[in-house]
Design a protein around this motif. Structure first.
Motif, PDB file in Angstrom:
ATOM      1  N   THR A  78       0.826  -1.210   0.000  1.00  0.00           N
ATOM      2  CA  THR A  78       0.000   0.000   0.000  1.00  0.00           C
ATOM      3  C   THR A  78       0.859   1.258   0.000  1.00  0.00           C
ATOM      4  O   THR A  78       0.487   2.280  -0.578  1.00  0.00           O
ATOM      5  CB  THR A  78      -0.955   0.027   1.200  1.00  0.00           C
ATOM      6  OG1 THR A  78      -0.191   0.138   2.420  1.00  0.00           O
ATOM      7  CG2 THR A  78      -1.801  -1.233   1.261  1.00  0.00           C
ATOM      8  N   SER A  79       2.012   1.199   0.659  1.00  0.00           N
ATOM      9  CA  SER A  79       2.893   2.361   0.765  1.00  0.00           C
ATOM     10  C   SER A  79       4.165   2.223  -0.064  1.00  0.00           C
ATOM     11  O   SER A  79       4.834   3.215  -0.359  1.00  0.00           O
ATOM     12  CB  SER A  79       3.289   2.582   2.230  1.00  0.00           C
ATOM     13  OG  SER A  79       4.075   1.497   2.701  1.00  0.00           O
ATOM     14  N   CYS A 109     -13.381  -5.194   2.318  1.00  0.00           N
ATOM     15  CA  CYS A 109     -13.162  -4.155   1.312  1.00  0.00           C
ATOM     16  C   CYS A 109     -14.263  -3.104   1.370  1.00  0.00           C
ATOM     17  O   CYS A 109     -13.990  -1.904   1.218  1.00  0.00           O
ATOM     18  CB  CYS A 109     -13.097  -4.779  -0.073  1.00  0.00           C
ATOM     19  SG  CYS A 109     -11.651  -5.828  -0.353  1.00  0.00           S
ATOM     20  N   ASN A 112     -13.535  -0.906   4.273  1.00  0.00           N
ATOM     21  CA  ASN A 112     -12.196  -0.291   4.259  1.00  0.00           C
ATOM     22  C   ASN A 112     -11.803   0.000   2.816  1.00  0.00           C
ATOM     23  O   ASN A 112     -10.778  -0.489   2.331  1.00  0.00           O
ATOM     24  CB  ASN A 112     -11.181  -1.219   4.931  1.00  0.00           C
ATOM     25  CG  ASN A 112     -11.533  -1.569   6.357  1.00  0.00           C
ATOM     26  OD1 ASN A 112     -11.196  -0.857   7.288  1.00  0.00           O
ATOM     27  ND2 ASN A 112     -12.226  -2.696   6.529  1.00  0.00           N
ATOM     28  N   ALA A 113     -12.624   0.813   2.163  1.00  0.00           N
ATOM     29  CA  ALA A 113     -12.466   1.014   0.724  1.00  0.00           C
ATOM     30  C   ALA A 113     -11.114   1.621   0.359  1.00  0.00           C
ATOM     31  O   ALA A 113     -10.501   1.214  -0.640  1.00  0.00           O
ATOM     32  CB  ALA A 113     -13.603   1.889   0.199  1.00  0.00           C
ATOM     33  N   ASP A 114     -10.637   2.567   1.128  1.00  0.00           N
ATOM     34  CA  ASP A 114      -9.361   3.205   0.795  1.00  0.00           C
ATOM     35  C   ASP A 114      -8.204   2.211   0.901  1.00  0.00           C
ATOM     36  O   ASP A 114      -7.319   2.172   0.034  1.00  0.00           O
ATOM     37  CB  ASP A 114      -9.107   4.401   1.716  1.00  0.00           C
ATOM     38  CG  ASP A 114     -10.040   5.569   1.423  1.00  0.00           C
ATOM     39  OD1 ASP A 114     -10.655   5.576   0.335  1.00  0.00           O
ATOM     40  OD2 ASP A 114     -10.162   6.463   2.283  1.00  0.00           O
ATOM     41  N   HIS A 115      -8.214   1.418   1.975  1.00  0.00           N
ATOM     42  CA  HIS A 115      -7.149   0.431   2.138  1.00  0.00           C
ATOM     43  C   HIS A 115      -7.230  -0.615   1.030  1.00  0.00           C
ATOM     44  O   HIS A 115      -6.192  -1.028   0.476  1.00  0.00           O
ATOM     45  CB  HIS A 115      -7.255  -0.243   3.501  1.00  0.00           C
ATOM     46  CG  HIS A 115      -6.230  -1.316   3.717  1.00  0.00           C
ATOM     47  ND1 HIS A 115      -4.925  -1.044   4.065  1.00  0.00           N
ATOM     48  CD2 HIS A 115      -6.307  -2.676   3.596  1.00  0.00           C
ATOM     49  CE1 HIS A 115      -4.252  -2.169   4.167  1.00  0.00           C
ATOM     50  NE2 HIS A 115      -5.066  -3.180   3.882  1.00  0.00           N
ATOM     51  N   ALA A 117      -8.369  -0.292  -1.970  1.00  0.00           N
ATOM     52  CA  ALA A 117      -7.883   0.279  -3.225  1.00  0.00           C
ATOM     53  C   ALA A 117      -6.357   0.382  -3.224  1.00  0.00           C
ATOM     54  O   ALA A 117      -5.695   0.067  -4.226  1.00  0.00           O
ATOM     55  CB  ALA A 117      -8.513   1.649  -3.451  1.00  0.00           C
ATOM     56  N   ALA A 118      -5.787   0.794  -2.096  1.00  0.00           N
ATOM     57  CA  ALA A 118      -4.326   0.954  -2.020  1.00  0.00           C
ATOM     58  C   ALA A 118      -3.604  -0.374  -2.182  1.00  0.00           C
ATOM     59  O   ALA A 118      -2.513  -0.433  -2.760  1.00  0.00           O
ATOM     60  CB  ALA A 118      -3.948   1.603  -0.693  1.00  0.00           C
ATOM     61  N   VAL A 168     -17.112  -3.063  -3.695  1.00  0.00           N
ATOM     62  CA  VAL A 168     -15.815  -2.392  -3.654  1.00  0.00           C
ATOM     63  C   VAL A 168     -14.698  -3.351  -4.058  1.00  0.00           C
ATOM     64  O   VAL A 168     -13.767  -2.973  -4.776  1.00  0.00           O
ATOM     65  CB  VAL A 168     -15.554  -1.795  -2.252  1.00  0.00           C
ATOM     66  CG1 VAL A 168     -14.104  -1.321  -2.116  1.00  0.00           C
ATOM     67  CG2 VAL A 168     -16.515  -0.651  -1.985  1.00  0.00           C
ATOM     68  N   THR A 172     -12.198  -2.473  -7.105  1.00  0.00           N
ATOM     69  CA  THR A 172     -10.755  -2.262  -6.961  1.00  0.00           C
ATOM     70  C   THR A 172      -9.967  -3.240  -7.820  1.00  0.00           C
ATOM     71  O   THR A 172      -8.915  -2.900  -8.364  1.00  0.00           O
ATOM     72  CB  THR A 172     -10.315  -2.384  -5.490  1.00  0.00           C
ATOM     73  OG1 THR A 172     -10.653  -3.692  -4.991  1.00  0.00           O
ATOM     74  CG2 THR A 172     -10.983  -1.325  -4.617  1.00  0.00           C
ATOM     75  N   GLU A 175     -10.111  -1.911 -11.334  1.00  0.00           N
ATOM     76  CA  GLU A 175      -9.182  -0.790 -11.452  1.00  0.00           C
ATOM     77  C   GLU A 175      -7.744  -1.302 -11.559  1.00  0.00           C
ATOM     78  O   GLU A 175      -6.920  -0.748 -12.304  1.00  0.00           O
ATOM     79  CB  GLU A 175      -9.330   0.146 -10.247  1.00  0.00           C
ATOM     80  CG  GLU A 175      -8.483   1.395 -10.341  1.00  0.00           C
ATOM     81  CD  GLU A 175      -8.616   2.304  -9.128  1.00  0.00           C
ATOM     82  OE1 GLU A 175      -7.825   3.264  -9.027  1.00  0.00           O
ATOM     83  OE2 GLU A 175      -9.492   2.050  -8.274  1.00  0.00           O
TER      84      GLU A 175
END
Length: 338
Positions: A78-79, A109, A112-115, A117-118, A168, A172, A175
Motif C-alpha cells: 500500500t505504501s 473491502c 475499508n475502501a481506501d485500504h 484500493a491501495a 468495492v 478495486t 481498477e
C-alpha cells in the motif's frame, strides 16, 4: 541467475505457488522454479543446483521456516515500504512477477475502501517495475467479481463481456486490471472464481469457503447456503499450473493477455455444499437451502458470475478440475493413516 518474484506469498494461492516453484527448482526439465536465497534462514538442498532464484513477499503473516531456498521480504504494497530492498535482491534477469497480494474479503473491502484500493491496485509495484532495466512478465491475479452477475450469458461470462462490479472488492480489482494494462504491456491477467483445494501449508487469518463447508458438514452444524448465487469453483492447483506455464513461456508472444479461470461447472453455494456432503459421506440435513435475499450481508454480492474459461484451456493447456475431484482429494488427505 534468472529470478521469479511472488507477491503475497503467504496468502492461500501464494503459498501453493511458492511451494510448487520450490519443488520445481531442482528439476532438470520443467517450468521455472525457486533458486538460491540470501537470507540467514535459507536452507540449501545440496543434491541439485537451483535453476532459478525465487523471491516472495509477505506482510501481515510471517512465512514459516522451511527447508526451502525461497528468499522472503517484508513489503507493504500500500505504501511501497520494503519494495526497494526486495527489488535489490532480484538480480538482473527477472523473468516474471506474480502478483497474488490482495484484500480479497468483500466485506472487509466494503468497510475499508481506501485500504482495499491501495492494496488491490498495484501502483507501488508497477512503479518499482518501471524502474527496472529488464521487462519481466507480470502475472496479475484478479477475480470473477469484476462481472455484474445479472444478465449472465448462457455460456457464462467471457473475457469479451463488459465488466461491471457491484461491490468495492470487484471495483478495486477491475481498477487494478486497468492499471496493469495501461502501465505494463507484458502482462497476463487471470480472473479466478472461488478458489478451492486443500488447507494451505500454513494457516491463514481468514476463513476459506471449502474448509468452512467441510467443517460445518463434518460437525453436522446447520448452515445456510444460498440456492441462487452461482460460481465456477476452481482448483488452486489449476491456477498454479497456469502460472507455471506462463512463467515457462514468459517470452512467448501472446494473442491474449486476459483469461477467465473458473472450474468446469456452474454451481450454487448450496450445490457445492451438497457435493461436499456426498463425497464426505455426510448427511445433507445440515445444508439449509435459502435464497441470498434471506440474509443481510456486509457487502453486495454478484448473483451469477459463472464464467466461460475455454480460452484458458485452449491457450494455456489447463483443463479445469471438477469440484468433485477436488473434494475427493481433500477428503482423502484428511483421513488418518490406517
Amino acid at each position: 541467475m534468472r529470478t521469479v518474484l511472488v507477491t503475497g506469498g503467504t496468502g492461500y494461492l501464494g503459498q501453493f505457488l511458492v511451494r510448487a516453484l520450490d519443488a520445481a527448482a531442482y528439476r532438470v526439465r520443467g517450468p521455472p522454479c525457486i533458486g538460491a536465497g540470501r537470507s540467514e534462514n535459507v536452507h540449501r538442498r545440496p543434491q541439485h543446483p537451483a535453476l532459478l532464484q525465487v523471491v516472495a513477499t509477505h506482510h501481515t503473516t510471517r512465512p514459516a521456516a522451511e527447508k526451502t531456498r525461497v528468499e522472503w521480504h517484508w513489503v507493504d504494497l500500500t505504501s511501497g515500504d520494503g519494495l526497494a530492498d526486495c527489488f535489490s535482491a532480484l538480480g538482473p534477469e527477472l523473468v516474471a512477477v506474480v502478483n497474488c497480494a490482495a484484500a480479497s474479503a468483500p466485506a472487509f473491502c466494503e468497510q475499508n475502501a481506501d485500504h482495499a484500493a491501495a492494496l488491490n491496485v498495484p501502483h507501488q509495484l508497477l512503479k518499482s517495475l518501471a524502474g527496472l532495466a529488464a521487462t519481466p512478465l507480470l502475472i496479475h491475479i484478479s477475480t470473477d467479481q469484476v462481472y455484474a452477475g445479472t444478465g449472465t450469458p448462457a455460456a457464462g461470462w467471457s473475457e469479451d463481456c463488459k465488466p461491471q462490479p457491484v461491490n468495492v472488492y470487484g471495483a478495486t480489482k477491475l481498477e487494478a486490471e486497468r492499471a496493469v494494462q495501461a502501465s505494463w504491456p507484458k502482462h497476463v491477467i487471470l480472473r479466478p472464481s472461488i478458489i478451492v483445494g486443500p488447507p494451505p501449508p500454513f494457516p491463514l487469518h481468514r476463513p476459506l469457503f471449502l474448509q468452512f463447508v467441510l467443517s460445518a458438514l463434518s460437525q453436522q452444524k446447520p448452515t445456510t447456503f444460498f440456492t441462487d448465487e452461482w460460481r465456477c469453483p476452481v482448483s488452486v492447483h489449476d491456477i498454479v499450473a497456469a502460472c507455471l506455464r506462463l512463467i515457462a513461456e514468459a517470452d512467448k508472444p501472446r494473442a491474449h493477455r486476459l483469461y477467465n479461470m473458473g472450474g468446469p461447472h456452474r454451481l450454487s453455494r448450496a450445490e457445492m455444499a451438497e457435493a461436499a456432503a456426498a463425497v464426505g459421506g455426510w448427511s445433507t440435513a445440515a445444508v439449509l437451502r435459502q435464497p441470498a435475499a434471506s440474509v443481510t450481508r456486509a457487502a453486495p454480492s454478484p448473483q451469477d458470475i459463472a464464467m466461460d474459461s475455454s480460452l484458458c484451456a485452449a491457450d494455456l493447456g489447463v483443463h479445469a478440475t471438477p469440484l468433485e475431484s477436488v473434494l475427493r482429494a481433500v477428503c482423502a488427505a484428511a483421513q488418518p493413516d490406517p
